[in-house]
Scaffold this active site. Structure first.
Site, PDB file in Angstrom:
ATOM      1  N   SER A  60     -10.423  -0.043   7.026  1.00 19.19           N
ATOM      2  CA  SER A  60      -9.784  -0.055   5.702  1.00 19.19           C
ATOM      3  C   SER A  60      -9.081  -1.343   5.283  1.00 19.19           C
ATOM      4  O   SER A  60      -8.637  -1.440   4.137  1.00 19.19           O
ATOM      5  CB  SER A  60      -8.783   1.086   5.601  1.00 19.19           C
ATOM      6  OG  SER A  60      -9.467   2.280   5.376  1.00 19.19           O
ATOM      7  N   LYS A  68       0.858  -1.200   0.000  1.00 20.17           N
ATOM      8  CA  LYS A  68       0.000   0.000   0.000  1.00 20.17           C
ATOM      9  C   LYS A  68       0.886   1.241   0.000  1.00 20.17           C
ATOM     10  O   LYS A  68       1.909   1.278   0.698  1.00 20.17           O
ATOM     11  CB  LYS A  68      -0.901  -0.051   1.255  1.00 20.17           C
ATOM     12  CG  LYS A  68      -1.954   1.040   1.317  1.00 20.17           C
ATOM     13  CD  LYS A  68      -2.875   0.878   2.539  1.00 20.17           C
ATOM     14  CE  LYS A  68      -3.963   1.959   2.560  1.00 20.17           C
ATOM     15  NZ  LYS A  68      -4.878   1.829   3.715  1.00 20.17           N
ATOM     16  N   SER A  88      -9.967   2.127   2.722  1.00 22.92           N
ATOM     17  CA  SER A  88      -9.009   2.804   1.869  1.00 22.92           C
ATOM     18  C   SER A  88      -8.037   1.868   1.152  1.00 22.92           C
ATOM     19  O   SER A  88      -7.415   2.263   0.174  1.00 22.92           O
ATOM     20  CB  SER A  88      -8.221   3.815   2.693  1.00 22.92           C
ATOM     21  OG  SER A  88      -7.409   3.146   3.648  1.00 22.92           O
TER      22      SER A  88
HETATM   23  N1  GLN Z   1     -13.492   4.763   5.992  1.00 21.51           N
HETATM   24  C1  GLN Z   1     -12.895   5.239   7.207  1.00 21.51           C
HETATM   25  C2  GLN Z   1     -12.440   6.666   7.025  1.00 21.51           C
HETATM   26  O1  GLN Z   1     -12.556   7.180   5.956  1.00 21.51           O
HETATM   27  C3  GLN Z   1     -11.774   4.346   7.638  1.00 21.51           C
HETATM   28  C4  GLN Z   1     -10.570   4.496   6.816  1.00 21.51           C
HETATM   29  C5  GLN Z   1      -9.423   3.667   7.309  1.00 21.51           C
HETATM   30  O2  GLN Z   1      -9.604   2.672   8.004  1.00 21.51           O
HETATM   31  N2  GLN Z   1      -8.224   4.097   6.970  1.00 21.51           N
HETATM   32  O3  GLN Z   1     -11.962   7.270   7.955  1.00 21.51           O
END
Ligand code: GLN
Length: 506
Positions: free
Chosen positions: A195, A78, A171
Protein backbone atom coordinates in the site's frame (compact mmCIF):
# COMPACT_ATOMS: atom_id res chain seq x y z
CA UNK A 1 9.46 31.11 -9.94
CA UNK A 2 8.15 27.68 -8.98
CA UNK A 3 4.87 27.85 -7.07
CA UNK A 4 5.57 27.23 -3.39
CA UNK A 5 3.59 23.97 -3.33
CA UNK A 6 5.59 22.67 -6.29
CA UNK A 7 8.90 22.82 -4.47
CA UNK A 8 10.29 19.53 -3.30
CA UNK A 9 10.35 19.02 0.45
CA UNK A 10 14.14 19.44 0.46
CA UNK A 11 13.93 22.68 -1.56
CA UNK A 12 11.25 24.07 0.76
CA UNK A 13 13.33 23.10 3.79
CA UNK A 14 16.37 24.92 2.41
CA UNK A 15 14.36 28.03 1.49
CA UNK A 16 12.84 28.16 4.97
CA UNK A 17 16.26 27.83 6.55
CA UNK A 18 17.59 30.63 4.33
CA UNK A 19 14.47 32.67 5.29
CA UNK A 20 13.56 33.17 1.64
CA UNK A 21 10.03 32.01 2.42
CA UNK A 22 7.98 31.65 5.59
CA UNK A 23 6.24 28.54 6.87
CA UNK A 24 2.99 30.49 6.90
CA UNK A 25 3.13 31.38 3.20
CA UNK A 26 4.22 27.87 2.29
CA UNK A 27 1.29 26.46 4.25
CA UNK A 28 -1.19 28.91 2.70
CA UNK A 29 -0.05 27.91 -0.79
CA UNK A 30 -0.89 24.31 0.07
CA UNK A 31 -4.24 25.18 1.62
CA UNK A 32 -5.18 27.06 -1.58
CA UNK A 33 -4.08 24.12 -3.74
CA UNK A 34 -6.12 21.69 -1.59
CA UNK A 35 -9.26 23.83 -1.95
CA UNK A 36 -8.92 23.83 -5.73
CA UNK A 37 -8.34 20.08 -5.89
CA UNK A 38 -11.41 18.79 -4.08
CA UNK A 39 -12.41 16.89 -7.25
CA UNK A 40 -9.56 14.48 -6.54
CA UNK A 41 -11.10 13.56 -3.16
CA UNK A 42 -7.60 13.11 -1.74
CA UNK A 43 -8.24 14.87 1.58
CA UNK A 44 -11.25 13.68 3.57
CA UNK A 45 -10.61 16.10 6.45
CA UNK A 46 -8.89 19.45 5.95
CA UNK A 47 -7.42 21.16 9.02
CA UNK A 48 -6.39 24.59 7.66
CA UNK A 49 -6.74 26.53 10.93
CA UNK A 50 -4.61 24.02 12.76
CA UNK A 51 -2.10 24.15 9.90
CA UNK A 52 -1.78 27.93 10.07
CA UNK A 53 -1.33 27.80 13.85
CA UNK A 54 1.42 25.19 13.48
CA UNK A 55 3.06 27.18 10.66
CA UNK A 56 3.12 30.37 12.77
CA UNK A 57 4.76 28.46 15.60
CA UNK A 58 7.31 27.14 13.11
CA UNK A 59 8.07 30.67 11.91
CA UNK A 60 8.65 31.70 15.52
CA UNK A 61 10.98 28.78 16.13
CA UNK A 62 12.88 29.56 12.91
CA UNK A 63 13.23 33.18 14.05
CA UNK A 64 14.59 32.01 17.40
CA UNK A 65 17.03 29.64 15.69
CA UNK A 66 15.29 26.59 17.15
CA UNK A 67 14.15 24.93 13.92
CA UNK A 68 13.71 21.15 13.83
CA UNK A 69 14.65 19.01 10.82
CA UNK A 70 11.15 19.32 9.29
CA UNK A 71 10.40 22.81 10.55
CA UNK A 72 7.49 24.45 8.75
CA UNK A 73 7.02 21.70 6.13
CA UNK A 74 3.33 20.99 5.38
CA UNK A 75 2.43 17.29 5.22
CA UNK A 76 -0.69 15.18 4.73
CA UNK A 77 -1.53 12.29 7.03
CA UNK A 78 -3.21 9.04 6.02
CA UNK A 79 -6.49 8.62 7.89
CA UNK A 80 -5.01 5.47 9.45
CA UNK A 81 -2.91 7.48 11.92
CA UNK A 82 -4.48 8.61 15.18
CA UNK A 83 -4.23 12.39 15.35
CA UNK A 84 -5.18 14.04 18.60
CA UNK A 85 -8.56 15.76 18.40
CA UNK A 86 -8.73 15.33 14.61
CA UNK A 87 -10.74 13.07 12.33
CA UNK A 88 -9.38 9.47 12.45
CA UNK A 89 -11.54 6.80 10.86
CA UNK A 90 -9.33 4.67 8.60
CA UNK A 91 -12.01 5.72 6.10
CA UNK A 92 -14.56 3.39 7.70
CA UNK A 93 -18.11 4.21 8.76
CA UNK A 94 -17.61 2.10 11.84
CA UNK A 95 -15.34 4.80 13.27
CA UNK A 96 -17.83 7.57 12.48
CA UNK A 97 -17.14 10.64 14.57
CA UNK A 98 -14.06 9.15 16.25
CA UNK A 99 -11.52 11.72 17.37
CA UNK A 100 -8.68 10.20 19.37
CA UNK A 101 -7.36 11.80 22.54
CA UNK A 102 -3.82 10.73 21.69
CA UNK A 103 -1.35 11.03 18.83
CA UNK A 104 0.30 8.16 16.96
CA UNK A 105 4.04 7.89 17.59
CA UNK A 106 4.93 8.39 13.92
CA UNK A 107 2.92 11.61 13.57
CA UNK A 108 4.09 12.82 16.99
CA UNK A 109 7.66 12.37 15.71
CA UNK A 110 6.86 14.53 12.67
CA UNK A 111 5.36 17.34 14.77
CA UNK A 112 8.28 17.09 17.22
CA UNK A 113 10.55 17.81 14.26
CA UNK A 114 8.49 20.85 13.25
CA UNK A 115 6.24 19.57 10.45
CA UNK A 116 2.81 21.11 9.81
CA UNK A 117 -0.37 19.00 9.41
CA UNK A 118 -2.65 19.94 6.50
CA UNK A 119 -5.31 17.30 7.08
CA UNK A 120 -6.22 13.65 6.78
CA UNK A 121 -5.96 11.70 3.56
CA UNK A 122 -8.33 9.25 1.92
CA UNK A 123 -7.47 5.53 1.87
CA UNK A 124 -9.09 2.16 1.33
CA UNK A 125 -11.24 1.19 4.31
CA UNK A 126 -8.90 -0.18 7.01
CA UNK A 127 -6.18 -0.18 4.31
CA UNK A 128 -7.83 -3.10 2.51
CA UNK A 129 -7.55 -2.50 -1.20
CA UNK A 130 -5.31 -1.62 -4.11
CA UNK A 131 -7.24 1.22 -5.75
CA UNK A 132 -8.67 3.42 -2.99
CA UNK A 133 -12.16 2.40 -4.07
CA UNK A 134 -13.20 0.78 -0.76
CA UNK A 135 -13.14 4.04 1.23
CA UNK A 136 -16.41 5.06 2.86
CA UNK A 137 -15.70 8.53 1.43
CA UNK A 138 -15.64 7.32 -2.16
CA UNK A 139 -12.73 6.84 -4.55
CA UNK A 140 -9.72 9.09 -5.01
CA UNK A 141 -8.97 10.21 -8.56
CA UNK A 142 -5.38 10.12 -9.71
CA UNK A 143 -4.10 13.50 -10.91
CA UNK A 144 -2.85 11.69 -14.04
CA UNK A 145 -5.14 12.16 -17.03
CA UNK A 146 -6.53 8.90 -18.49
CA UNK A 147 -4.96 8.20 -21.89
CA UNK A 148 -6.83 9.97 -24.66
CA UNK A 149 -8.95 12.08 -22.31
CA UNK A 150 -9.31 15.84 -22.58
CA UNK A 151 -9.04 18.03 -19.50
CA UNK A 152 -12.75 18.93 -19.86
CA UNK A 153 -13.71 15.26 -19.87
CA UNK A 154 -11.68 14.67 -16.71
CA UNK A 155 -13.17 17.72 -15.00
CA UNK A 156 -16.69 16.50 -15.76
CA UNK A 157 -15.92 13.02 -14.39
CA UNK A 158 -14.21 14.57 -11.37
CA UNK A 159 -17.35 16.52 -10.54
CA UNK A 160 -19.45 13.34 -10.91
CA UNK A 161 -18.90 9.71 -10.00
CA UNK A 162 -15.25 9.76 -11.17
CA UNK A 163 -15.77 6.64 -13.34
CA UNK A 164 -13.04 6.24 -15.92
CA UNK A 165 -10.57 8.54 -14.19
CA UNK A 166 -7.49 6.65 -13.08
CA UNK A 167 -7.11 5.09 -9.66
CA UNK A 168 -4.13 6.38 -7.65
CA UNK A 169 -3.55 2.85 -6.30
CA UNK A 170 -4.21 1.82 -2.75
CA UNK A 171 -4.56 1.62 0.04
CA UNK A 172 -2.58 4.86 0.44
CA UNK A 173 -4.31 6.41 -2.58
CA UNK A 174 -5.06 9.75 -0.93
CA UNK A 175 -1.43 10.06 0.13
CA UNK A 176 -0.09 9.29 -3.35
CA UNK A 177 -2.59 11.53 -5.16
CA UNK A 178 -2.01 14.44 -2.78
CA UNK A 179 1.76 14.19 -3.17
CA UNK A 180 1.59 13.86 -6.97
CA UNK A 181 -0.85 16.80 -7.26
CA UNK A 182 1.30 19.06 -5.03
CA UNK A 183 -1.28 19.15 -2.22
CA UNK A 184 1.44 18.49 0.39
CA UNK A 185 5.23 18.15 0.31
CA UNK A 186 5.01 14.56 1.50
CA UNK A 187 2.58 12.27 3.25
CA UNK A 188 2.50 9.44 5.71
CA UNK A 189 1.31 6.13 4.32
CA UNK A 190 1.27 2.50 5.46
CA UNK A 191 2.03 -0.80 3.79
CA UNK A 192 0.70 -4.24 4.70
CA UNK A 193 1.08 -5.86 1.29
CA UNK A 194 2.06 -3.01 -1.02
CA UNK A 195 0.00 0.00 0.00
CA UNK A 196 2.91 2.43 -0.08
CA UNK A 197 4.77 1.06 -3.10
CA UNK A 198 1.88 0.35 -5.47
CA UNK A 199 0.25 3.82 -5.16
CA UNK A 200 3.67 5.44 -5.46
CA UNK A 201 4.26 3.48 -8.68
CA UNK A 202 0.83 4.44 -10.07
CA UNK A 203 1.30 8.16 -9.44
CA UNK A 204 4.96 8.70 -10.32
CA UNK A 205 5.95 9.31 -6.70
CA UNK A 206 8.48 7.64 -4.41
CA UNK A 207 7.49 5.49 -1.44
CA UNK A 208 9.35 3.34 1.04
CA UNK A 209 8.11 0.64 3.35
CA UNK A 210 10.93 0.33 5.85
CA UNK A 211 11.92 -2.88 7.62
CA UNK A 212 9.25 -4.24 9.97
CA UNK A 213 10.04 -2.71 13.35
CA UNK A 214 11.73 0.43 12.02
CA UNK A 215 8.69 2.64 12.73
CA UNK A 216 6.36 2.40 15.67
CA UNK A 217 2.88 1.09 14.92
CA UNK A 218 1.49 2.68 18.07
CA UNK A 219 -1.54 4.78 17.23
CA UNK A 220 -1.88 3.38 13.70
CA UNK A 221 -5.23 1.68 13.13
CA UNK A 222 -4.26 -2.01 12.93
CA UNK A 223 -4.98 -4.13 9.85
CA UNK A 224 -2.56 -7.10 10.01
CA UNK A 225 -0.16 -6.39 12.85
CA UNK A 226 2.67 -8.70 11.75
CA UNK A 227 2.75 -7.07 8.29
CA UNK A 228 1.74 -3.41 8.83
CA UNK A 229 4.50 -0.84 8.61
CA UNK A 230 4.53 2.96 8.36
CA UNK A 231 6.43 4.85 5.71
CA UNK A 232 6.43 8.03 3.63
CA UNK A 233 5.34 8.89 0.09
CA UNK A 234 7.04 11.95 -1.41
CA UNK A 235 8.03 13.34 -4.80
CA UNK A 236 11.73 12.50 -4.62
CA UNK A 237 14.01 9.91 -3.10
CA UNK A 238 15.65 12.63 -1.01
CA UNK A 239 12.28 13.77 0.34
CA UNK A 240 11.45 10.21 1.40
CA UNK A 241 14.83 9.89 3.11
CA UNK A 242 14.23 13.11 5.05
CA UNK A 243 10.75 12.05 6.12
CA UNK A 244 11.66 8.51 7.12
CA UNK A 245 14.42 9.74 9.40
CA UNK A 246 11.85 11.67 11.41
CA UNK A 247 9.13 9.00 11.32
CA UNK A 248 11.37 6.11 12.42
CA UNK A 249 12.77 5.39 15.85
CA UNK A 250 12.38 3.22 18.90
CA UNK A 251 9.15 3.39 20.81
CA UNK A 252 8.62 1.39 24.00
CA UNK A 253 4.85 1.53 23.35
CA UNK A 254 5.22 -0.90 20.42
CA UNK A 255 6.84 -4.20 21.46
CA UNK A 256 7.74 -4.95 17.82
CA UNK A 257 9.56 -1.65 17.33
CA UNK A 258 13.29 -2.20 17.24
CA UNK A 259 15.69 -0.35 19.50
CA UNK A 260 18.42 0.72 17.13
CA UNK A 261 19.66 4.13 16.00
CA UNK A 262 17.99 5.74 12.98
CA UNK A 263 20.59 6.65 10.35
CA UNK A 264 20.64 9.97 8.53
CA UNK A 265 19.20 8.49 5.34
CA UNK A 266 19.89 11.58 3.28
CA UNK A 267 23.60 10.85 3.58
CA UNK A 268 23.05 7.62 1.61
CA UNK A 269 22.18 9.61 -1.51
CA UNK A 270 25.05 9.80 -3.93
CA UNK A 271 26.84 6.76 -2.47
CA UNK A 272 28.52 4.75 -5.20
CA UNK A 273 27.07 1.42 -6.32
CA UNK A 274 30.48 0.22 -7.54
CA UNK A 275 30.85 -3.41 -6.61
CA UNK A 276 27.41 -3.62 -5.01
CA UNK A 277 25.47 -6.67 -6.10
CA UNK A 278 21.92 -6.28 -7.38
CA UNK A 279 19.85 -9.45 -7.56
CA UNK A 280 17.32 -10.08 -10.34
CA UNK A 281 14.82 -12.75 -9.27
CA UNK A 282 13.67 -14.91 -12.15
CA UNK A 283 10.35 -15.74 -10.48
CA UNK A 284 9.22 -12.14 -10.86
CA UNK A 285 9.01 -12.65 -14.60
CA UNK A 286 5.39 -13.71 -14.09
CA UNK A 287 3.12 -15.27 -16.70
CA UNK A 288 1.60 -12.75 -19.03
CA UNK A 289 3.91 -9.95 -17.93
CA UNK A 290 3.47 -7.11 -20.39
CA UNK A 291 6.26 -6.12 -22.71
CA UNK A 292 6.38 -2.62 -21.26
CA UNK A 293 6.89 -3.86 -17.69
CA UNK A 294 9.61 -6.16 -18.94
CA UNK A 295 11.23 -3.25 -20.81
CA UNK A 296 11.04 -1.07 -17.69
CA UNK A 297 12.76 -3.76 -15.67
CA UNK A 298 15.53 -4.13 -18.26
CA UNK A 299 16.01 -0.38 -18.23
CA UNK A 300 16.35 -0.45 -14.43
CA UNK A 301 18.95 -3.21 -14.71
CA UNK A 302 20.91 -1.05 -17.19
CA UNK A 303 20.79 1.92 -14.79
CA UNK A 304 22.26 -0.25 -12.03
CA UNK A 305 24.93 -1.72 -14.30
CA UNK A 306 25.90 1.70 -15.67
CA UNK A 307 26.35 2.90 -12.08
CA UNK A 308 28.92 0.16 -11.49
CA UNK A 309 26.76 -2.45 -9.79
CA UNK A 310 27.17 -6.11 -10.50
CA UNK A 311 23.96 -7.76 -11.74
CA UNK A 312 23.32 -11.28 -10.48
CA UNK A 313 20.49 -13.65 -11.35
CA UNK A 314 18.84 -15.03 -8.25
CA UNK A 315 15.98 -17.36 -7.45
CA UNK A 316 13.22 -16.79 -4.91
CA UNK A 317 11.42 -20.09 -5.48
CA UNK A 318 8.50 -19.59 -3.08
CA UNK A 319 7.37 -16.33 -4.66
CA UNK A 320 4.33 -17.93 -6.27
CA UNK A 321 2.90 -18.86 -2.89
CA UNK A 322 3.22 -15.37 -1.44
CA UNK A 323 -0.08 -13.94 -2.61
CA UNK A 324 -2.25 -16.91 -1.52
CA UNK A 325 -0.44 -17.09 1.82
CA UNK A 326 -0.82 -13.33 2.32
CA UNK A 327 -4.57 -13.61 1.73
CA UNK A 328 -4.73 -16.06 4.63
CA UNK A 329 -2.41 -14.35 7.11
CA UNK A 330 -3.65 -10.78 6.54
CA UNK A 331 -7.39 -11.53 6.84
CA UNK A 332 -6.73 -13.78 9.87
CA UNK A 333 -5.04 -10.93 11.70
CA UNK A 334 -7.60 -8.45 10.43
CA UNK A 335 -10.54 -10.48 11.71
CA UNK A 336 -8.94 -10.50 15.13
CA UNK A 337 -7.92 -6.81 15.08
CA UNK A 338 -11.34 -5.66 13.89
CA UNK A 339 -13.16 -7.53 16.67
CA UNK A 340 -12.74 -4.39 18.78
CA UNK A 341 -15.27 -2.46 16.68
CA UNK A 342 -18.33 -3.52 18.58
CA UNK A 343 -20.36 -0.33 18.89
CA UNK A 344 -19.30 0.06 22.53
CA UNK A 345 -15.88 1.60 22.51
CA UNK A 346 -15.55 3.66 19.36
CA UNK A 347 -17.54 5.38 16.66
CA UNK A 348 -20.77 4.07 15.26
CA UNK A 349 -23.47 2.36 17.33
CA UNK A 350 -26.71 0.97 15.94
CA UNK A 351 -29.28 0.21 18.62
CA UNK A 352 -30.65 -3.33 18.94
CA UNK A 353 -33.01 -5.20 21.23
CA UNK A 354 -30.09 -6.70 23.11
CA UNK A 355 -26.30 -6.51 23.02
CA UNK A 356 -25.91 -9.21 20.37
CA UNK A 357 -28.27 -7.45 18.00
CA UNK A 358 -26.50 -4.17 18.71
CA UNK A 359 -23.16 -5.77 17.71
CA UNK A 360 -24.64 -7.29 14.60
CA UNK A 361 -26.35 -4.15 13.39
CA UNK A 362 -23.36 -1.96 14.16
CA UNK A 363 -20.91 -4.20 12.33
CA UNK A 364 -23.26 -4.78 9.41
CA UNK A 365 -23.72 -1.05 8.89
CA UNK A 366 -20.20 0.04 9.77
CA UNK A 367 -18.07 -2.28 7.63
CA UNK A 368 -18.01 -2.10 3.83
CA UNK A 369 -18.09 -5.20 1.60
CA UNK A 370 -14.31 -5.67 1.28
CA UNK A 371 -13.81 -5.46 5.04
CA UNK A 372 -16.67 -7.93 5.61
CA UNK A 373 -15.07 -10.30 3.09
CA UNK A 374 -11.75 -10.16 4.95
CA UNK A 375 -13.39 -10.71 8.35
CA UNK A 376 -15.23 -13.75 6.98
CA UNK A 377 -12.09 -15.22 5.36
CA UNK A 378 -10.07 -14.51 8.49
CA UNK A 379 -12.59 -16.08 10.84
CA UNK A 380 -12.82 -19.12 8.58
CA UNK A 381 -9.08 -19.77 8.33
CA UNK A 382 -8.70 -19.43 12.09
CA UNK A 383 -11.63 -21.69 12.96
CA UNK A 384 -11.17 -25.14 14.51
CA UNK A 385 -10.74 -27.69 11.75
CA UNK A 386 -9.44 -25.22 9.18
CA UNK A 387 -6.69 -23.59 11.22
CA UNK A 388 -4.12 -26.32 10.45
CA UNK A 389 -5.09 -26.57 6.80
CA UNK A 390 -4.88 -22.85 6.10
CA UNK A 391 -3.37 -20.62 8.76
CA UNK A 392 -0.57 -22.93 9.91
CA UNK A 393 0.40 -23.72 6.32
CA UNK A 394 0.42 -20.08 5.36
CA UNK A 395 2.78 -19.35 8.24
CA UNK A 396 5.08 -22.13 7.08
CA UNK A 397 5.10 -20.66 3.60
CA UNK A 398 5.92 -17.32 5.14
CA UNK A 399 9.04 -18.83 6.70
CA UNK A 400 10.05 -20.31 3.35
CA UNK A 401 9.62 -16.95 1.64
CA UNK A 402 11.84 -15.31 4.24
CA UNK A 403 14.47 -18.02 3.76
CA UNK A 404 14.50 -17.42 0.00
CA UNK A 405 15.54 -13.83 0.67
CA UNK A 406 18.04 -14.83 3.35
CA UNK A 407 19.69 -17.22 0.93
CA UNK A 408 20.08 -14.45 -1.65
CA UNK A 409 21.48 -12.01 0.90
CA UNK A 410 23.88 -14.63 2.32
CA UNK A 411 25.15 -15.18 -1.20
CA UNK A 412 26.23 -11.54 -1.22
CA UNK A 413 23.31 -9.76 -2.87
CA UNK A 414 22.98 -6.20 -1.51
CA UNK A 415 19.56 -5.37 -2.95
CA UNK A 416 16.99 -6.86 -5.31
CA UNK A 417 15.46 -5.05 -8.28
CA UNK A 418 11.97 -5.88 -9.61
CA UNK A 419 9.05 -4.04 -11.18
CA UNK A 420 6.76 -2.49 -8.53
CA UNK A 421 3.45 -3.41 -10.20
CA UNK A 422 2.31 -5.65 -13.04
CA UNK A 423 0.77 -2.72 -14.95
CA UNK A 424 0.22 1.03 -14.99
CA UNK A 425 -2.82 2.54 -13.23
CA UNK A 426 -6.26 1.32 -14.34
CA UNK A 427 -9.58 3.14 -14.40
CA UNK A 428 -11.94 3.74 -11.46
CA UNK A 429 -14.62 1.07 -11.65
CA UNK A 430 -12.60 -1.11 -14.01
CA UNK A 431 -11.69 -3.83 -11.51
CA UNK A 432 -14.36 -3.55 -8.85
CA UNK A 433 -17.21 -5.52 -10.39
CA UNK A 434 -15.05 -8.50 -11.33
CA UNK A 435 -13.60 -11.22 -9.18
CA UNK A 436 -11.84 -9.66 -6.13
CA UNK A 437 -8.80 -11.79 -6.91
CA UNK A 438 -8.13 -9.61 -9.92
CA UNK A 439 -7.58 -6.67 -7.57
CA UNK A 440 -5.44 -8.82 -5.24
CA UNK A 441 -3.08 -9.61 -8.14
CA UNK A 442 -1.88 -6.01 -8.09
CA UNK A 443 0.31 -6.88 -5.13
CA UNK A 444 2.08 -9.81 -6.74
CA UNK A 445 5.47 -8.04 -6.61
CA UNK A 446 5.06 -6.32 -3.24
CA UNK A 447 3.54 -8.79 -0.72
CA UNK A 448 6.62 -11.00 -0.47
CA UNK A 449 8.45 -8.08 1.12
CA UNK A 450 5.88 -7.74 3.92
CA UNK A 451 5.80 -11.50 4.46
CA UNK A 452 9.57 -11.38 4.99
CA UNK A 453 9.56 -8.10 6.98
CA UNK A 454 12.10 -6.52 4.61
CA UNK A 455 12.42 -2.91 3.42
CA UNK A 456 11.03 -2.14 -0.04
CA UNK A 457 11.06 1.07 -2.05
CA UNK A 458 9.20 2.12 -5.21
CA UNK A 459 10.70 4.74 -7.50
CA UNK A 460 9.50 5.92 -10.92
CA UNK A 461 11.41 4.22 -13.72
CA UNK A 462 9.70 5.81 -16.71
CA UNK A 463 6.39 6.11 -18.51
CA UNK A 464 4.18 3.52 -20.18
CA UNK A 465 3.28 3.63 -23.87
CA UNK A 466 0.21 5.61 -22.82
CA UNK A 467 2.31 8.11 -20.92
CA UNK A 468 1.50 6.82 -17.42
CA UNK A 469 4.06 6.34 -14.64
CA UNK A 470 5.64 2.95 -14.03
CA UNK A 471 7.61 2.10 -10.91
CA UNK A 472 10.61 -0.04 -10.09
CA UNK A 473 10.96 -1.75 -6.72
CA UNK A 474 14.11 -2.23 -4.68
CA UNK A 475 14.14 -4.77 -1.85
CA UNK A 476 16.85 -4.66 0.82
CA UNK A 477 18.38 -6.51 3.71
CA UNK A 478 16.71 -5.99 7.08
CA UNK A 479 17.42 -2.47 8.37
CA UNK A 480 19.46 -1.55 5.31
CA UNK A 481 17.16 1.15 3.98
CA UNK A 482 20.31 3.13 3.13
CA UNK A 483 21.25 0.87 0.21
CA UNK A 484 17.72 1.28 -1.14
CA UNK A 485 18.02 5.05 -0.98
CA UNK A 486 21.42 4.97 -2.74
CA UNK A 487 20.17 2.72 -5.53
CA UNK A 488 16.84 4.55 -5.90
CA UNK A 489 18.70 7.82 -6.21
CA UNK A 490 20.65 6.35 -9.13
CA UNK A 491 17.39 5.29 -10.81
CA UNK A 492 15.87 8.72 -10.22
CA UNK A 493 18.91 10.44 -11.69
CA UNK A 494 19.01 8.10 -14.68
CA UNK A 495 15.27 7.96 -15.45
CA UNK A 496 14.58 11.58 -14.58
CA UNK A 497 11.65 12.66 -12.44
CA UNK A 498 8.27 12.04 -14.05
CA UNK A 499 6.26 15.20 -14.54
CA UNK A 500 2.49 15.49 -14.41
CA UNK A 501 1.48 16.75 -17.85
CA UNK A 502 -1.59 18.78 -16.80
CA UNK A 503 -3.52 19.81 -13.72
CA UNK A 504 -7.02 19.09 -15.03
CA UNK A 505 -8.62 19.39 -11.60
CA UNK A 506 -7.58 22.95 -10.76
N1 GLN B 1 -3.78 -4.55 -1.44
C1 GLN B 1 -3.41 -5.31 -0.28
C2 GLN B 1 -4.65 -5.66 0.51
O1 GLN B 1 -5.71 -5.24 0.15
C3 GLN B 1 -2.41 -4.58 0.56
C4 GLN B 1 -2.99 -3.45 1.30
C5 GLN B 1 -2.01 -2.78 2.20
O2 GLN B 1 -0.80 -2.85 2.00
N2 GLN B 1 -2.53 -2.13 3.22
O3 GLN B 1 -4.57 -6.35 1.50
Amino acid sequence: MTALNELTLAEARDKLAAREISATELTRAHIDAIEKARALNAYIAETPDHAITMARQSDERIARGEAGPLEGLPLGVKDLYATNGAHTQACSRILEGFKPVYESTVTANLWRDGAVMLGKLNMDEFAMGSSNETSCYGPVASPWLPPGWSQEQARAAGAGDKKGLLVPGGSSGGSAAAVAAHLCLGATASDTGGSIRQPAAFTGTVGIKPTYGRCSRWGMVAFASSLDQAGPIARTVRDCAIMLRSMAGYDPKDATCVDMPTPDYEKALGASLKGRRIGIPKEYRVDGMSEEIDALWRKGIDFMRDAGAEIVDISLPHTKYALPAYYIVAPAEASSNLARYDGVRYGLREQGRDIVEMYEKTRAKGFGPEVRRRVLIGTYVLSAGYYDAYYVRAQKIRTLIRRDFETAFHAGVDAILTPATPSAAFGIGEKTSADPVEMYLNDVFTVTVNMAGLPGLAVPGGLSRDGLPLGLQLIGRPFDEETLFSAAHVIEQSAGRVQLPASWWA
